[in-house]
Design a protein around this motif. Structure first.
Motif, PDB file in Angstrom:
ATOM      1  N   UNK B  40       0.836  -1.204   0.000  1.00 37.30           N
ATOM      2  CA  UNK B  40       0.000   0.000   0.000  1.00 37.30           C
ATOM      3  C   UNK B  40       0.874   1.258   0.000  1.00 37.30           C
ATOM      4  N   UNK B  41       1.992   1.217   0.734  1.00 42.92           N
ATOM      5  CA  UNK B  41       2.925   2.356   0.742  1.00 42.92           C
ATOM      6  C   UNK B  41       3.498   2.597  -0.651  1.00 42.92           C
ATOM      7  N   UNK B  42       3.863   1.516  -1.333  1.00 42.81           N
ATOM      8  CA  UNK B  42       4.434   1.656  -2.684  1.00 42.81           C
ATOM      9  C   UNK B  42       3.409   2.253  -3.640  1.00 42.81           C
ATOM     10  N   UNK B  43       2.158   1.756  -3.552  1.00 46.01           N
ATOM     11  CA  UNK B  43       1.111   2.288  -4.433  1.00 46.01           C
ATOM     12  C   UNK B  43       0.912   3.780  -4.145  1.00 46.01           C
ATOM     13  N   UNK B  44       0.851   4.129  -2.848  1.00 47.22           N
ATOM     14  CA  UNK B  44       0.626   5.539  -2.478  1.00 47.22           C
ATOM     15  C   UNK B  44       1.762   6.422  -2.984  1.00 47.22           C
ATOM     16  N   UNK B  45       2.989   5.880  -2.990  1.00 47.39           N
ATOM     17  CA  UNK B  45       4.142   6.662  -3.444  1.00 47.39           C
ATOM     18  C   UNK B  45       4.345   6.598  -4.952  1.00 47.39           C
ATOM     19  N   UNK B  46       3.431   5.912  -5.657  1.00 43.16           N
ATOM     20  CA  UNK B  46       3.545   5.793  -7.107  1.00 43.16           C
ATOM     21  C   UNK B  46       4.767   4.994  -7.546  1.00 43.16           C
ATOM     22  N   UNK B  47       5.254   4.120  -6.663  1.00 42.12           N
ATOM     23  CA  UNK B  47       6.462   3.332  -6.973  1.00 42.12           C
ATOM     24  C   UNK B  47       6.074   1.990  -7.600  1.00 42.12           C
ATOM     25  N   UNK B  48       6.998   1.366  -8.330  1.00 40.13           N
ATOM     26  CA  UNK B  48       6.696   0.042  -8.913  1.00 40.13           C
ATOM     27  C   UNK B  48       6.549  -1.032  -7.831  1.00 40.13           C
ATOM     28  N   UNK B  49       5.681  -1.997  -8.092  1.00 39.10           N
ATOM     29  CA  UNK B  49       5.463  -3.081  -7.129  1.00 39.10           C
ATOM     30  C   UNK B  49       6.365  -4.264  -7.468  1.00 39.10           C
ATOM     31  N   UNK B  50       6.790  -5.018  -6.449  1.00 34.67           N
ATOM     32  CA  UNK B  50       7.652  -6.186  -6.712  1.00 34.67           C
ATOM     33  C   UNK B  50       6.889  -7.351  -7.343  1.00 34.67           C
TER      34      UNK B  50
END
Ligand code: SF4
Lengths: 282, 178
Positions: B40-50
């Motif tokens: 959820x943190x990655x999505x919120x930061x617009x970062x790629x997911x593993x």
């Protein structure tokens, strides 16, 4: 009363065996209550009961734990005054039996050292919750349950008005189960502690869960209360797995203690169908 | 009883209705609290997911250690309610299916309706039964989380019931009041 000697090694072996078995085999009283629930259920919950029975068979055949939450151990130790215990200390023997059973059985270690700060897993499924009693017998008895937390999180304590009466006690039990819904993996088993202080009522609610599901309370007043609470819970319609049906609860068991004239503590512990308990007597 | 292959048949999720019994086969991603919080943190930061979540189904699970010779230990569902704060973010990232036990919040049901996602109930406590239906298990992300890492599970005939369907209809015991 003849004095008896019990060695820490004998307790260690018996308790470790019992804890290993507890997580893969349900006690006969619980399995037969689930089987009879399956036979009478006509609602959607029947499917859940079918899979629960299949799961019980698979676990006992494969020795895989019945449930992945192999629980936190709650133990009641009754030390007879005629028993002298030899070898390692009683408390550390119990801990060692639990830790070794959880390692050897490939059970999940679910206990953290500090509830708030860091929550580091102890890796041993310790500490256990242990209650001590001293009796006039010449036996040493350790009764345990493996308490899953999906159901434990649904427990509640009600500090009722002293004049609230029987119906309010039943209403409290129903309120706890209704709020829990499908979360505690119904069909549930309910332990109710009535009286004492807030903490005593809570301990009694655990002790009540050690009773056999098919026993009948020798006190007719409480036998009737247990039966009425059971009917009220089954009228909720939650059903096995929360899928809906007539069987939400397998049994309600009470344990009581004297209390203060100004209060009526009621504690409700909810257990899941995986009602894992064992007893060792030496 | 419907049989569904994952992820290939996830397009059929819109045809499922609350109460339907389903057998799931194929790929489930095992993930629980810590993994959800990180995703959820990655999505919120617009970062790629593993892991690519589009069209995939997660299983809320925390198995017992695998005994020798088995891909996994006892592996019944854990409570979905604890994943509720993170679930809308994962749905936004393309997740379409969830398998677990317990109630879902109103916010999750609303996000499910928007995403056309389904919440399946896996039979609570049936860890040994589900273990026998897992063919393989491998860590695919967040290895440092140990038992809370993300696992890729290959399952066969995993029995579940549709608890909340893609229209937001659900069996009563699975819908939280808030
Ligand atoms: S509530 Fe009981 S049966 Fe359900 S997952 Fe927890 S320990 Fe297992």
């Amino acid at each position: 009363m003849a004095g008896r000697t019990v060695s820490s090694e004998a307790l260690y072996r018996a308790l470790k065996e019992a804890v290993l078995r507890m997580n893969v085999e349900l006690p006969a009283d619980v399995t037969s209550a689930i089987r009879s629930a399956f036979e009478r259920e006509t609602g959607r919950g029947r499917t859940a009961l079918k899979y629960i029975l299949e799961n019980i068979d698979i676990a006992s055949r494969s020795r895989l734990p019945l449930c992945q939450d192999t629980g936190m151990i709650v133990a009641f130790v009754e030390v007879g005054r005629g028993v002298s215990f030899e070898g390692e200390g009683l408390s550390s023997t119990i801990d060692r039996a639990i830790a070794d059973a959880y390692r050897e059985g490939n059970f999940r270690k679910s206990v953290v050292a500090d509830p708030l700060n860091g929550r580091a897993n102890t890796g041993m499924n310790l500490p256990a919750v242990v209650y001590w009693d001293f009796t006039e017998s010449d036996t040493l008895r350790v009764s345990c349950m493996a308490k899953g937390f999906g159901s434990e999180n649904c427990g509640k304590v009600f500090m009722l008005n002293p004049t609230a009466g029987r119906e309010a006690v039943i209403a409290s039990i129903v309120e706890a189960a209704r709020a829990a819904g499908g979360n505690p993996c119904p069909p549930i088993v309910v332990g109710v502690g009535i009286g004492g202080t807030m903490d005593r009522a809570a301990v009694l609610s655990k002790r009540a869960l050690l009773r056999d599901l098919d026993d009948v309370n020798p006190d007719p007043y409480y036998a009737a209360l247990e039966a009425d609470a059971l009917s009220a819970l089954n009228a909720l319609g939650i059903g096995a797995g929360g899928l809906g049906g007539e069987v939400t609860c397998l049994a309600v068991k009470t344990a009581v203690a004297g209390t203060h004239l100004a209060g009526l503590p009621v504690a409700v512990t909810i257990n899941c169908w995986a009602d894992r308990k064992c007893r060792v007597e030496l | 009883m419907r049989a569904i292959r994952l992820p290939e048949d996830s397009g059929l999720f819109s045809t499922l209705r609350a109460g339907d019994e389903v057998l799931l086969s194929g790929v489930l991603f095992g993930a629980r609290d810590q993994a959800h919080s990180r995703l959820a943190d990655l999505v919120a930061g617009g970062k790629p997911l593993p892991v690519q979540l589009r069209g995939q189904t997660v299983y809320y699970v925390g198995p017992t250690p695998a005994p020798p010779g088995r891909p996994i230990g006892s592996c019944g569902p854990t409570t979905a309610t604890r994943m509720d704060p993170f679930t809308p973010a994962l749905l936004k990232a393309g997740l379409v299916g969830m398998v677990g036990k317990g109630k879902r919040s109103k916010a999750v049901v609303a996000a499910m309706r928007e995403a056309g996602a389904v919440y399946f109930y896996a039979f609570g406590g049936c860890g040994a039964l589900y273990a026998e239906r897992v063919r393989s298990s491998a860590i695919v992300a967040f290895e440092d989380l140990g038992p809370e890492a993300i696992y890729r599970l290959e399952v066969e005939d995993f029995p579940v019931v549709v608890a909340i369907d893609s229209t937001g209809e659900g069996l009563p015991a699975f819908l939280a009041s808030t």
